[in-house]
Design a protein around this motif. Structure first.
Motif, PDB file in Angstrom:
ATOM      1  N   ILE A 101       0.846  -1.185   0.000  1.00  0.00           N
ATOM      2  CA  ILE A 101       0.000   0.000   0.000  1.00  0.00           C
ATOM      3  C   ILE A 101       0.884   1.238   0.000  1.00  0.00           C
ATOM      4  CG2 ILE A 101      -1.892  -1.160   1.194  1.00  0.00           C
ATOM      5  CD1 ILE A 101      -1.010   0.241   3.770  1.00  0.00           C
ATOM      6  N   PRO A 102       0.379   2.387  -0.454  1.00  0.00           N
ATOM      7  CA  PRO A 102       1.187   3.610  -0.437  1.00  0.00           C
ATOM      8  C   PRO A 102       1.671   3.937   0.977  1.00  0.00           C
ATOM      9  CG  PRO A 102      -0.781   3.914  -1.768  1.00  0.00           C
ATOM     10  CD  PRO A 102      -0.948   2.587  -1.084  1.00  0.00           C
ATOM     11  N   ALA A 103       2.899   4.377   1.087  1.00  0.00           N
ATOM     12  CA  ALA A 103       3.503   4.636   2.401  1.00  0.00           C
ATOM     13  C   ALA A 103       2.738   5.692   3.191  1.00  0.00           C
ATOM     14  CB  ALA A 103       4.955   5.061   2.224  1.00  0.00           C
ATOM     15  N   TRP A 104       2.109   6.656   2.493  1.00  0.00           N
ATOM     16  CA  TRP A 104       1.442   7.754   3.201  1.00  0.00           C
ATOM     17  C   TRP A 104       0.202   7.285   3.979  1.00  0.00           C
ATOM     18  CZ3 TRP A 104      -3.636   8.828   2.216  1.00  0.00           C
ATOM     19  CH2 TRP A 104      -4.163   8.412   0.988  1.00  0.00           C
ATOM     20  N   ILE A 105      -0.343   6.110   3.622  1.00  0.00           N
ATOM     21  CA  ILE A 105      -1.523   5.603   4.325  1.00  0.00           C
ATOM     22  C   ILE A 105      -1.146   4.993   5.667  1.00  0.00           C
ATOM     23  CG2 ILE A 105      -3.351   3.844   4.279  1.00  0.00           C
ATOM     24  CD1 ILE A 105      -3.528   4.192   1.292  1.00  0.00           C
ATOM     25  N   ASP A 106      -0.025   4.300   5.718  1.00  0.00           N
ATOM     26  CA  ASP A 106       0.349   3.491   6.880  1.00  0.00           C
ATOM     27  C   ASP A 106       1.040   4.319   7.958  1.00  0.00           C
ATOM     28  OD1 ASP A 106       0.508   1.198   8.354  1.00  0.00           O
ATOM     29  OD2 ASP A 106       1.769   0.103   6.936  1.00  0.00           O
ATOM     30  N   HIS A 107       1.313   3.666   9.093  1.00  0.00           N
ATOM     31  CA  HIS A 107       2.093   4.282  10.163  1.00  0.00           C
ATOM     32  C   HIS A 107       3.546   4.439   9.716  1.00  0.00           C
ATOM     33  CE1 HIS A 107      -1.005   3.977  13.250  1.00  0.00           C
ATOM     34  NE2 HIS A 107      -1.256   2.740  12.841  1.00  0.00           N
ATOM     35  N   VAL A 108       4.161   5.524  10.148  1.00  0.00           N
ATOM     36  CA  VAL A 108       5.599   5.696   9.942  1.00  0.00           C
ATOM     37  C   VAL A 108       6.323   4.885  11.011  1.00  0.00           C
ATOM     38  CG1 VAL A 108       7.487   7.373  10.109  1.00  0.00           C
ATOM     39  CG2 VAL A 108       5.410   7.955   8.849  1.00  0.00           C
ATOM     40  N   LYS A 109       7.420   4.282  10.670  1.00  0.00           N
ATOM     41  CA  LYS A 109       8.173   3.465  11.619  1.00  0.00           C
ATOM     42  C   LYS A 109       8.691   4.305  12.783  1.00  0.00           C
ATOM     43  CE  LYS A 109       9.537   0.046   8.159  1.00  0.00           C
ATOM     44  NZ  LYS A 109      10.656  -0.592   7.422  1.00  0.00           N
ATOM     45  N   GLY A 110       8.891   3.619  13.916  1.00  0.00           N
ATOM     46  CA  GLY A 110       9.229   4.312  15.152  1.00  0.00           C
ATOM     47  C   GLY A 110      10.488   5.135  15.106  1.00  0.00           C
ATOM     48  N   ASN A 111      11.461   4.746  14.283  1.00  0.00           N
ATOM     49  CA  ASN A 111      12.733   5.476  14.235  1.00  0.00           C
ATOM     50  C   ASN A 111      12.776   6.529  13.130  1.00  0.00           C
ATOM     51  OD1 ASN A 111      12.695   3.669  12.133  1.00  0.00           O
ATOM     52  ND2 ASN A 111      14.818   2.990  12.373  1.00  0.00           N
ATOM     53  N   GLU A 112      11.629   6.775  12.468  1.00  0.00           N
ATOM     54  CA  GLU A 112      11.588   7.747  11.378  1.00  0.00           C
ATOM     55  C   GLU A 112      10.960   9.059  11.836  1.00  0.00           C
ATOM     56  OE1 GLU A 112       9.610   6.030   8.049  1.00  0.00           O
ATOM     57  OE2 GLU A 112      11.113   4.455   7.746  1.00  0.00           O
ATOM     58  N   ASP A 113      11.375  10.135  11.206  1.00  0.00           N
ATOM     59  CA  ASP A 113      10.833  11.461  11.478  1.00  0.00           C
ATOM     60  C   ASP A 113       9.751  11.755  10.445  1.00  0.00           C
ATOM     61  OD1 ASP A 113      10.275  14.113  11.925  1.00  0.00           O
ATOM     62  OD2 ASP A 113      12.238  14.868  11.324  1.00  0.00           O
TER      63      ASP A 113
ATOM     64  N   ASP B 234      -1.156   7.755  11.371  1.00  0.00           N
ATOM     65  CA  ASP B 234      -0.616   8.378  12.583  1.00  0.00           C
ATOM     66  C   ASP B 234      -1.441   9.567  13.056  1.00  0.00           C
ATOM     67  OD1 ASP B 234       1.693   6.666  12.812  1.00  0.00           O
ATOM     68  OD2 ASP B 234       2.535   7.726  11.090  1.00  0.00           O
ATOM     69  N   THR B 235      -2.421   9.992  12.257  1.00  0.00           N
ATOM     70  CA  THR B 235      -3.255  11.138  12.643  1.00  0.00           C
ATOM     71  C   THR B 235      -4.574  10.721  13.280  1.00  0.00           C
ATOM     72  OG1 THR B 235      -4.427  11.285  10.514  1.00  0.00           O
ATOM     73  CG2 THR B 235      -2.297  12.425  10.683  1.00  0.00           C
ATOM     74  N   VAL B 236      -4.901   9.428  13.212  1.00  0.00           N
ATOM     75  CA  VAL B 236      -6.234   8.979  13.634  1.00  0.00           C
ATOM     76  C   VAL B 236      -6.364   8.914  15.153  1.00  0.00           C
ATOM     77  CG1 VAL B 236      -7.929   7.127  13.492  1.00  0.00           C
ATOM     78  CG2 VAL B 236      -6.538   7.695  11.483  1.00  0.00           C
ATOM     79  N   PHE B 237      -5.435   8.252  15.821  1.00  0.00           N
ATOM     80  CA  PHE B 237      -5.519   8.132  17.276  1.00  0.00           C
ATOM     81  C   PHE B 237      -5.467   9.498  17.978  1.00  0.00           C
ATOM     82  CE2 PHE B 237      -3.196   7.159  21.391  1.00  0.00           C
ATOM     83  CZ  PHE B 237      -4.345   6.789  22.075  1.00  0.00           C
ATOM     84  N   PRO B 238      -4.568  10.407  17.578  1.00  0.00           N
ATOM     85  CA  PRO B 238      -4.584  11.725  18.230  1.00  0.00           C
ATOM     86  C   PRO B 238      -5.893  12.473  18.015  1.00  0.00           C
ATOM     87  CG  PRO B 238      -3.082  11.712  16.350  1.00  0.00           C
ATOM     88  CD  PRO B 238      -3.437  10.289  16.637  1.00  0.00           C
ATOM     89  N   ALA B 239      -6.513  12.288  16.853  1.00  0.00           N
ATOM     90  CA  ALA B 239      -7.814  12.913  16.617  1.00  0.00           C
ATOM     91  C   ALA B 239      -8.847  12.361  17.596  1.00  0.00           C
ATOM     92  CB  ALA B 239      -8.268  12.676  15.173  1.00  0.00           C
TER      93      ALA B 239
END
Length: 389
Positions: free
Chosen positions: A33-45, A51-56
């Motif tokens: 799947i496109p990278a922008w849909i998924d979570h970014v890995k823990g060691n990446e900036d 990554d926007t769903v839970f904070p919302a």
């Protein structure tokens, strides 16, 4: 707006967020799947859509506090009764989160298969925290709840995690999505009650939480504070508390047009502040709940809430969200149904065909799953089968 009224814009915002949460949870198992849909890995900036769903969702929990707890304050309910309500809600979320976390390290050598244990704890959750009708016989109600508690205790006793060489019982490796919400809600709702919803005090508390988060990730203040941690989750919820309180204040003063502009400015300022802090406070990271992630996601949430206010409260377009509305009114039920669904899939050895397990086919499948779950919850809601804590 009176505190006795339900703010439909929050329901709409919550429904969209819950739809997104089910989608991203399911799509995490889809390959290519496109990278922008998924979570970014823990060691990446950086951060992806997931990554926007839970904070919302945390922000929305905050939006609801001034209405729910404010209503109790306006009715002059005692501090003890209101705080007990907060503690009971928090405890339920923490317990469910604790069990869900231990699903992650469930051992293949355990007495019960993973799917059976998952199914039974979810059934127990429903038995304990179902929104039982007031007309129901109390003996029957408490008997069902008691069986649910006994079942949950039995599952805890039968639990075995880790490997065959290094087994362990249930343990809080972290508190899970629901547990994090529970702890942060306990802190923020209690503080709202203590200051009786006074806006200047809420702004000050929010500022302190943000400062703790910034100092922690800037490595100027490393220790994690009891219940508050690094300040990330409580900042997201308290941000929602402040925004909701401001909204109620502006509506009371008849400043609808000013509210739209004010919230737009707040959202843009938060996002800008996040990018400014990014180089100095460990970048953007959901895993580490950095200030940049907290502020950027808070800003996005403010702008989305502003849009929902305009669509739902001003233009009265709540009917646009009628299909997914159950996700906004029976949110916890909506969150738990996938656990039942996936455990049943495993037990009957159901697997999606390859075309629905990768790429665009997998994305469409995950979106379909999200809508199916919400339709199930809508049906359960009509049958008055929903969780309430």
């Amino acid at each position: 707006m009176k505190l006795s009224q339900r703010l439909l814009s929050i329901d709409a915002f919550r429904a969209i967020t819950m739809l997104a949460m089910i989608f991203v949870n399911d799509v995490s198992g889809v390959s290519n799947i496109p990278a922008w849909i998924d979570h970014v890995k823990g060691n990446e900036d950086g951060m992806g859509f997931a990554d926007t769903v839970f904070p919302a969702f945390l922000f929305i929990v905050g939006l609801s506090i001034p209405i729910a707890i404010g209503r109790r304050i306006s009715r002059q309910e005692s501090f003890f009764n209101t705080e007990w309500h907060i503690i009971v809600r928090s405890f339920a979320l923490i317990v469910m989160g604790f069990f869900h976390v231990n699903l992650e390290s469930y051992s293949s050598a355990a007495a019960l298969p993973h799917a059976v244990w998952e199914l039974l704890i979810t059934v127990a959750f429903f038995m304990i925290w179902l929104d039982y009708p007031e007309t129901m016989n109390r003996t029957r109600k408490y008997a069902i709840m008691g069986v649910g508690m006994a079942l949950l205790l039995l599952m805890a006793l039968l639990y075995e995690g880790g490997s065959q060489d290094d087994p362990h019982g249930m343990q809080p490796e972290w508190w899970g999505i629901l547990g994090i919400i529970g702890w942060a809600y306990l802190v923020c709702a209690t503080l709202f009650l203590v200051v009786k919803g006074k806006f200047p005090a809420l702004v000050a508390i929010y500022g302190i939480f943000l400062l703790i988060n910034i100092l922690h990730h800037g490595e100027w203040f490393a220790p994690r504070i009891w219940l508050i941690g690094d300040g990330g989750s409580v900042s997201l919820i308290m941000g929602g508390v402040v925004v909701s309180s401001l909204y109620l204040k502006l509506m009371k003063d008849g400043k609808r047009s000013a509210q739209m502009l004010i919230f737009t400015v707040i959202g843009v300022v938060m996002i800008s502040a996040g990018f400014i802090l990014r180089p100095y406070t460990a970048g953007i990271s959901k895993i580490h709940s950095t200030p940049a992630w907290v502020l950027i996601c808070s800003g996005i949430s403010v702008l989305l809430f502003n849009l929902m206010i305009w669509l739902v409260d001003v233009k009265e377009k709540m009917n646009w969200f009628s299909i997914i509305r159950p996700a906004g009114t029976s949110t916890l039920t909506c969150y738990l149904i996938p656990y039942l669904l996936y455990s049943v899939f495993t037990l009957v050895h159901f697997k999606f065909p390859a075309v629905l397990s990768e790429g665009i086919g997998g994305i469409l499948r995950s979106l379909a799953i999200a809508f199916v779950v919400i339709l199930i919850v809508g049906w359960l809601e009509k049958k008055k089968l929903r969780l309430k804590i």
